[in-house]
Design an enzyme around this catalytic site. Sequence first.
Site, PDB file in Angstrom:
ATOM      1  N   ASP A 138       0.808  -1.224   0.000  1.00 37.47           N
ATOM      2  CA  ASP A 138       0.000   0.000   0.000  1.00 37.47           C
ATOM      3  C   ASP A 138       0.839   1.270   0.000  1.00 37.47           C
ATOM      4  OD1 ASP A 138      -2.194  -1.684   0.109  1.00 37.47           O
ATOM      5  OD2 ASP A 138      -2.293  -1.619   2.304  1.00 37.47           O
ATOM      6  N   GLY A 196      -4.584  -4.175  -3.752  1.00 30.61           N
ATOM      7  CA  GLY A 196      -5.564  -3.134  -4.075  1.00 30.61           C
ATOM      8  C   GLY A 196      -4.761  -1.921  -4.478  1.00 30.61           C
ATOM      9  N   HIS A 197      -4.744  -1.609  -5.761  1.00 31.65           N
ATOM     10  CA  HIS A 197      -3.933  -0.493  -6.253  1.00 31.65           C
ATOM     11  C   HIS A 197      -4.859   0.659  -6.647  1.00 31.65           C
ATOM     12  CE1 HIS A 197      -0.328  -3.335  -7.282  1.00 31.65           C
ATOM     13  NE2 HIS A 197      -0.699  -3.375  -6.020  1.00 31.65           N
TER      14      HIS A 197
HETATM   15  P1  GDP Z   1      -0.756   0.369  -3.554  1.00 36.44           P
HETATM   16  O1  GDP Z   1      -1.354  -0.910  -3.088  1.00 36.44           O
HETATM   17  O2  GDP Z   1       0.718   0.436  -3.331  1.00 36.44           O
HETATM   18  O3  GDP Z   1      -1.127   0.721  -4.964  1.00 36.44           O
HETATM   19  O4  GDP Z   1      -1.372   1.497  -2.617  1.00 36.44           O
HETATM   20  P2  GDP Z   1      -2.927   1.624  -2.179  1.00 36.44           P
HETATM   21  O5  GDP Z   1      -3.696   2.132  -3.316  1.00 36.44           O
HETATM   22  O6  GDP Z   1      -3.396   0.391  -1.511  1.00 36.44           O
HETATM   23  O7  GDP Z   1      -2.804   2.683  -1.007  1.00 36.44           O
HETATM   24  C1  GDP Z   1      -2.288   3.938  -1.200  1.00 36.44           C
HETATM   25  C2  GDP Z   1      -3.351   4.946  -0.763  1.00 36.44           C
HETATM   26  O8  GDP Z   1      -2.760   6.221  -0.634  1.00 36.44           O
HETATM   27  C3  GDP Z   1      -4.442   5.127  -1.801  1.00 36.44           C
HETATM   28  O9  GDP Z   1      -5.624   5.468  -1.162  1.00 36.44           O
HETATM   29  C4  GDP Z   1      -3.932   6.291  -2.634  1.00 36.44           C
HETATM   30  O10 GDP Z   1      -4.988   7.004  -3.280  1.00 36.44           O
HETATM   31  C5  GDP Z   1      -3.294   7.136  -1.584  1.00 36.44           C
HETATM   32  N1  GDP Z   1      -2.140   7.944  -1.996  1.00 36.44           N
HETATM   33  C6  GDP Z   1      -1.162   7.638  -2.887  1.00 36.44           C
HETATM   34  N2  GDP Z   1      -0.219   8.603  -2.899  1.00 36.44           N
HETATM   35  C7  GDP Z   1      -0.600   9.520  -1.979  1.00 36.44           C
HETATM   36  C8  GDP Z   1      -0.025  10.733  -1.491  1.00 36.44           C
HETATM   37  O11 GDP Z   1       1.046  11.161  -1.883  1.00 36.44           O
HETATM   38  N3  GDP Z   1      -0.719  11.395  -0.503  1.00 36.44           N
HETATM   39  C9  GDP Z   1      -1.907  10.951  -0.009  1.00 36.44           C
HETATM   40  N4  GDP Z   1      -2.488  11.666   0.932  1.00 36.44           N
HETATM   41  N5  GDP Z   1      -2.471   9.812  -0.450  1.00 36.44           N
HETATM   42  C10 GDP Z   1      -1.822   9.108  -1.404  1.00 36.44           C
HETATM   43  P1  IMO Z   2      -0.903  -4.118  -2.277  1.00 36.25           P
HETATM   44  O1  IMO Z   2      -0.436  -4.646  -3.638  1.00 36.25           O
HETATM   45  C1  IMO Z   2      -0.960  -4.572   2.008  1.00 36.25           C
HETATM   46  C2  IMO Z   2      -1.040  -8.637   3.602  1.00 36.25           C
HETATM   47  C3  IMO Z   2      -2.304  -9.066   4.314  1.00 36.25           C
HETATM   48  C4  IMO Z   2      -1.719 -10.052   5.303  1.00 36.25           C
HETATM   49  C5  IMO Z   2      -0.623 -10.727   4.500  1.00 36.25           C
HETATM   50  C6  IMO Z   2      -1.033 -12.030   3.841  1.00 36.25           C
HETATM   51  O2  IMO Z   2      -2.181  -3.417  -2.314  1.00 36.25           O
HETATM   52  O3  IMO Z   2       0.207  -3.354  -1.656  1.00 36.25           O
HETATM   53  P2  IMO Z   2      -2.613 -12.726   1.832  1.00 36.25           P
HETATM   54  O4  IMO Z   2      -3.942 -12.213   1.404  1.00 36.25           O
HETATM   55  O5  IMO Z   2      -1.529 -12.535   0.824  1.00 36.25           O
HETATM   56  O6  IMO Z   2      -2.688 -14.129   2.354  1.00 36.25           O
HETATM   57  O7  IMO Z   2      -2.232 -11.823   3.117  1.00 36.25           O
HETATM   58  O8  IMO Z   2      -0.249  -9.795   3.496  1.00 36.25           O
HETATM   59  N1  IMO Z   2      -1.256  -8.124   2.222  1.00 36.25           N
HETATM   60  C7  IMO Z   2      -1.178  -6.830   1.897  1.00 36.25           C
HETATM   61  N2  IMO Z   2      -1.004  -5.744   2.671  1.00 36.25           N
HETATM   62  N3  IMO Z   2      -1.062  -4.449   0.675  1.00 36.25           N
HETATM   63  C8  IMO Z   2      -1.215  -5.534  -0.101  1.00 36.25           C
HETATM   64  O9  IMO Z   2      -1.169  -5.462  -1.456  1.00 36.25           O
HETATM   65  C9  IMO Z   2      -1.323  -6.799   0.492  1.00 36.25           C
HETATM   66  N4  IMO Z   2      -1.520  -8.046   0.051  1.00 36.25           N
HETATM   67  C10 IMO Z   2      -1.462  -8.848   1.112  1.00 36.25           C
HETATM   68  O10 IMO Z   2      -2.920  -7.986   4.943  1.00 36.25           O
HETATM   69  O11 IMO Z   2      -1.113  -9.365   6.353  1.00 36.25           O
HETATM   70 MG    MG Z   3      -2.859  -1.588  -1.832  1.00 41.30          MG
END
Ligand code: GDP
Ligand code: IMO
Ligand code: MG
Length: 423
Positions: free
Chosen positions: A13, A40-41
């Site tokens: 994340d 979840g991207h």
């Molecule tokens: P990913 O899994 O690495 O793609 O990241 P996620 O989408 O799960 O989580 C990143 C969260 O931070 C999302 O809600 C983005 O919209 C948000 N986000 C990304 N960059 C920034 C930033 O620079 N500032 C803030 N406030 N939010 C951000």
């Molecule tokens: P992105 O790509 C954050 C974490 C879960 C749990 C562990 C194992 O959005 O960064 P699993 O479902 O793989 O058996 O879970 O890994 N986890 C993540 N945490 N971002 C993710 O993906 C994750 N994918 C799995 O919360 O701790």
């Molecule tokens: Mg994510």
Amino acid sequence: MSIDLLLGLQWGDEGKGKIVDVLTSKYKIIARFQGGPNAGHTLVFNNKKHVLHTIPSGIFHENKINIIGNGVVIDPVILKNELKNLELEGIDYNQSLLISRKAHLILPTHRLIDAASEKSKGKNKIGSTLKGIGPTYMDKTGRNGFRVGDLENENWNEKYSELKLKHQKLINFYNVDLDYNFDELEKEFFKALEILKSLKFIDSEEFIHQEQDKGSPILAEGAQGSLLDIDFGTYPYVTSSNTTAAGACTGLGVSPNSIKEVFGIFKAYTTRVGSGPFPTELFDSDGERMSKIGNEFGATTGRPRRCGWLDLVALKYSCKINGVTKLMMMKSDVLSGFNSIKVCTSYEYRGSNINYLPYDISDSSLKPIYEEFKGWGEDITKIKEFNDLPVNLKKYISYLEKELEIPIAIVSVGPDRTQTIIV
Ligand code: GDP
Ligand code: IMO
Ligand code: MG
């Protein structure tokens, strides 16, 4: 032609989806190399948020190719929903989304095994997203997996039934109460398989090699983060794939020497969702502030993310394992308004001061040692130029660059595509 690689350096994340979307214009191909719908991207543009789980984050751009690589595990039901969302956005994915025949499928019974396994672990549960990731990779390495290419064989149903039977025995073995209607799950799965079968399957390694020969720029998109890597993460509180740079080689079939840039993404602080050790975790008002301002809730499960200060020891470790060439610092805006900002620079561990990750970071004797920095009060979310950033943030950035010996190429100041400062 070389391939660039983008991956998370923490516990996921970090903002990978946002940056892949920002960088897509420079590439012809975006290829996901591991993980599945546990990811979840999030992408934000034109005041709208989009969350992708399986589909590469380049999909919103025209004239690009998005590949779901062999290292990815696909849940047809979740993929179907993602495709539906794309259709609502008017995205035509028929030419732009290609799927590796070697990618493995998550069956409904994989999800049930995941649920049963977690339930049986009680308070020691991994905190899995329960998307069936672990059991699917188990079948892959156990050489029992069901692959996308199997769907092209007319007898695929027999293979599916055999695997389902084995899974049902395993579910019973756990002897836990699970609430589900299998007929419904299977009906939904078969319906989704029809959608999956209508997509373009490719021998992705061959496709990628041909594009490399043509000189096409390719970006490999990682999922999860380095500290969730099956080998180098905080085992057993990890995911079931190699989330680190090596995973791109096995997850796409590209050679290590064809990888050029390794973009390592990190948050200006740290978050973790699910169970497992987290040395810099905060349980005070600072942690609450990060969670609130950073809106730290999982994009896949909606669970609150645990928050804490930046852990430089862990970050250095991730940079080494991945061979990071450029850093990208995300969510810098979330730290605006803190009087002081802390960075963990070493650990106290069994009576000594260490600056590496020991075998077991959940050891109760392990305590983070912090260095403190002056914060900044300014709202930075509208800043476009690096030079206009507050002095104390610039000091924080140059400190990190010096310690990590890697340049920070992007500073992100908000979730939107446009809130991205290229240094
Ligand atoms: P990913 O899994 O690495 O793609 O990241 P996620 O989408 O799960 O989580 C990143 C969260 O931070 C999302 O809600 C983005 O919209 C948000 N986000 C990304 N960059 C920034 C930033 O620079 N500032 C803030 N406030 N939010 C951000
Ligand atoms: P992105 O790509 C954050 C974490 C879960 C749990 C562990 C194992 O959005 O960064 P699993 O479902 O793989 O058996 O879970 O890994 N986890 C993540 N945490 N971002 C993710 O993906 C994750 N994918 C799995 O919360 O701790
Ligand atoms: Mg994510």
